[in-house]
Design a protein around this motif. Sequence first.
Motif, short mmCIF file in Angstrom:
data_model
loop_
_atom_site.label_atom_id
_atom_site.label_comp_id
_atom_site.label_asym_id
_atom_site.label_seq_id
_atom_site.Cartn_x
_atom_site.Cartn_y
_atom_site.Cartn_z
N VAL A 114 0.84 -1.21 0.00
CA VAL A 114 0.00 0.00 0.00
C VAL A 114 0.87 1.25 0.00
O VAL A 114 0.61 2.22 -0.74
CB VAL A 114 -0.94 -0.02 1.22
N GLN A 136 -8.58 9.57 -2.27
CA GLN A 136 -9.16 8.29 -1.87
C GLN A 136 -8.07 7.25 -1.62
O GLN A 136 -8.16 6.45 -0.69
CB GLN A 136 -10.12 7.79 -2.95
N LEU A 137 -7.05 7.29 -2.43
CA LEU A 137 -5.92 6.37 -2.24
C LEU A 137 -5.23 6.65 -0.91
O LEU A 137 -4.84 5.72 -0.18
CB LEU A 137 -4.92 6.54 -3.39
N ARG A 139 -6.70 7.95 1.77
CA ARG A 139 -7.58 7.50 2.85
C ARG A 139 -7.46 5.99 3.05
O ARG A 139 -7.43 5.50 4.18
CB ARG A 139 -9.03 7.87 2.54
N ASP A 140 -7.39 5.25 1.95
CA ASP A 140 -7.22 3.80 2.06
C ASP A 140 -5.89 3.45 2.72
O ASP A 140 -5.81 2.52 3.53
CB ASP A 140 -7.30 3.16 0.67
N ALA A 141 -4.83 4.19 2.38
CA ALA A 141 -3.53 3.93 2.97
C ALA A 141 -3.54 4.20 4.47
O ALA A 141 -2.98 3.43 5.25
CB ALA A 141 -2.46 4.78 2.28
N ALA A 143 -6.11 4.05 6.44
CA ALA A 143 -6.91 3.01 7.08
C ALA A 143 -6.08 1.73 7.24
O ALA A 143 -6.14 1.07 8.29
CB ALA A 143 -8.16 2.74 6.26
N THR A 144 -5.30 1.37 6.22
CA THR A 144 -4.43 0.20 6.31
C THR A 144 -3.37 0.40 7.39
O THR A 144 -3.07 -0.52 8.17
CB THR A 144 -3.75 -0.08 4.96
#
Length: 221
Positions: A114, A136-137, A139-141, A143-144
Amino acid sequence: MGIFGGSNYDYYNFDGYRLVPEASPAGPKPGHRLLSFLKAPVDDDEEFPDPDPDTVPVEPAGLYDPSGIARVISRPIPMWLTGSCTPAAVQRMEAFGQEATFTIPDTTTDWPAVRDKLQEARAWGMPESHPQAFAQLARDALATLAEVRQGHATQRERGDGWYLVARPSRPDWPIDLEQAARSAAEAPVDLQAICRQRLRNWWACARKRPRRAIRERLEKP
């Protein structure tokens, strides 16, 4: 194998396997016993290749409590997290000895992939060309990252009858990448901007396609 971040027995039980006996021939052939005496003697110094573990036939034998196995062999069982049992880690285990837990590069969690994906997107110029997609990328990172850090907080290194061999290194990333990700993640979601970006992408792809392909796509319901 153990599951990263596990905090109870469900994450640390052992799959047992038993060796499958090789099929023996129906019976010795005539003269087989006599000919065996006529074979040349094997040199004791001759080296034979180690057997390939992938070719050893086994069958499942169920789940086992590690404490029961440890009582039989009089030592705790080494536990590997999923993805951590690499050749380099095995060499380190042999160097450190039994019951020692050491840190290795993270080959267990999703964080390295990620982080690298986010860094490549930033190097490609995605924050400027596609800010909403990069947000968005990011935010995903994040969260991970939070999930992996929580896993480190709950990860056990000892249990009843087992010990962890190799722990993955804690997640890290360059300061400039972290700042860019947190700044992008805080930006409000702009649906109109997302639509405009998707339209620009579609138009850029359409210009490279034959007119017939564009017409067929437009005619699809």
